[in-house]
Design an enzyme around this catalytic site. Sequence first.
Site, PDB file in Angstrom:
ATOM      1  N   ASP A 133      -4.589 -10.305   2.637  1.00 35.74           N
ATOM      2  CA  ASP A 133      -5.735  -9.496   3.065  1.00 35.74           C
ATOM      3  C   ASP A 133      -5.876  -8.196   2.288  1.00 35.74           C
ATOM      4  O   ASP A 133      -6.953  -7.627   2.231  1.00 35.74           O
ATOM      5  CB  ASP A 133      -5.587  -9.131   4.555  1.00 35.74           C
ATOM      6  CG  ASP A 133      -4.444  -8.155   4.757  1.00 35.74           C
ATOM      7  OD1 ASP A 133      -4.688  -6.937   4.811  1.00 35.74           O
ATOM      8  OD2 ASP A 133      -3.289  -8.596   4.794  1.00 35.74           O
ATOM      9  N   ASP A 152       4.114  -1.489  10.230  1.00 40.39           N
ATOM     10  CA  ASP A 152       4.599  -0.120   9.990  1.00 40.39           C
ATOM     11  C   ASP A 152       3.887   0.916  10.862  1.00 40.39           C
ATOM     12  O   ASP A 152       4.487   1.907  11.258  1.00 40.39           O
ATOM     13  CB  ASP A 152       4.416   0.261   8.512  1.00 40.39           C
ATOM     14  CG  ASP A 152       5.543  -0.300   7.640  1.00 40.39           C
ATOM     15  OD1 ASP A 152       6.588  -0.671   8.205  1.00 40.39           O
ATOM     16  OD2 ASP A 152       5.367  -0.354   6.413  1.00 40.39           O
ATOM     17  N   ASP A 188       4.864  -5.903   2.151  1.00 41.55           N
ATOM     18  CA  ASP A 188       5.247  -4.507   2.022  1.00 41.55           C
ATOM     19  C   ASP A 188       5.809  -3.944   3.337  1.00 41.55           C
ATOM     20  O   ASP A 188       5.953  -2.755   3.497  1.00 41.55           O
ATOM     21  CB  ASP A 188       4.022  -3.679   1.586  1.00 41.55           C
ATOM     22  CG  ASP A 188       4.433  -2.471   0.769  1.00 41.55           C
ATOM     23  OD1 ASP A 188       5.647  -2.209   0.679  1.00 41.55           O
ATOM     24  OD2 ASP A 188       3.555  -1.781   0.227  1.00 41.55           O
ATOM     25  N   ASP A 222       1.480  -8.290   7.164  1.00 41.25           N
ATOM     26  CA  ASP A 222       0.639  -7.415   7.994  1.00 41.25           C
ATOM     27  C   ASP A 222      -0.842  -7.772   7.846  1.00 41.25           C
ATOM     28  O   ASP A 222      -1.329  -7.940   6.731  1.00 41.25           O
ATOM     29  CB  ASP A 222       0.830  -5.952   7.576  1.00 41.25           C
ATOM     30  CG  ASP A 222       2.234  -5.454   7.889  1.00 41.25           C
ATOM     31  OD1 ASP A 222       2.803  -5.873   8.907  1.00 41.25           O
ATOM     32  OD2 ASP A 222       2.759  -4.636   7.105  1.00 41.25           O
ATOM     33  N   ASP A 225       1.093 -13.072   2.872  1.00 46.56           N
ATOM     34  CA  ASP A 225       1.313 -11.668   3.169  1.00 46.56           C
ATOM     35  C   ASP A 225       1.698 -11.626   4.657  1.00 46.56           C
ATOM     36  O   ASP A 225       1.596 -12.645   5.349  1.00 46.56           O
ATOM     37  CB  ASP A 225       0.015 -10.885   2.884  1.00 46.56           C
ATOM     38  CG  ASP A 225       0.106  -9.437   3.331  1.00 46.56           C
ATOM     39  OD1 ASP A 225       1.139  -8.800   3.081  1.00 46.56           O
ATOM     40  OD2 ASP A 225      -0.850  -8.958   3.967  1.00 46.56           O
TER      41      ASP A 225
END
Length: 241
Positions: free
Chosen positions: A179, A19, A99, A10, A8
């Site tokens: 996470d 973001d 994402d 972030d 992942d």
Amino acid sequence: MKFLLVFDFDHTIVDENSDTWIVKCAPEKKLPNGLRNSYRPGHWTEYMGRVFVYLGDSGVKEDEMKRTMTAIPFTAGMVDLLGFIGENKEFFDCIIVSDSNTVFIDWILKAADFRKVFDEVFTNPAAFSSTGYLTVQNFHAHCCAKCPKNLCKQKVLKEFLDKQLERGVSYTQIVYIGDGGNDLCPVTFLKKDDIAMPRHGYTLEKKISQLSQDLSPVECSVLVWSSAVEIMSYLKLLIKE
């Protein structure tokens, strides 16, 4: 013998949410309440689209956004871990499923010279329009009820593995490092020889532990990490075996 590392981004590779970090570019480093309150669960990408319009309307330019994003800190030990993976690419294929968006991830990885560590990055496509506004789109469409509308990480992982099999590549083990809540769906797809590495104190660790309490534990092994140095220690053991 090859291992697949799935990261992942972030709060995993970087120690922040890219973001929300971009809000540092906004006037007074904050968003108007109306915009902040416009987020609907499962529709983060559309919300970020509105944030980028606001930044554009406020006169925030690409170079300022880039300067802000490349100052984002990496998580503890991550620079060492990525350096180690880069030196041992014959053992590791390495992908990001995130994402965030292509522009942010590209900026951050290139600035730190880590782009070549990763074979592929799967994230929401972003680009600057002719008027200089950053725009973002959903990564794909899917039918998974558990995941946000724009991204099912399990679907991405399955499709990547299928494509690799067609090329004659299969993996001894998948190591999934993440996470967040949206990392649970791909973790439930992992098999008993694989390993999930949730970050200590974050949503993924709590959700995996909840599944065990509900007597439907994940099939893979689970190793919790606080510093990426712990991940590196595990990978060093893997390639010694």
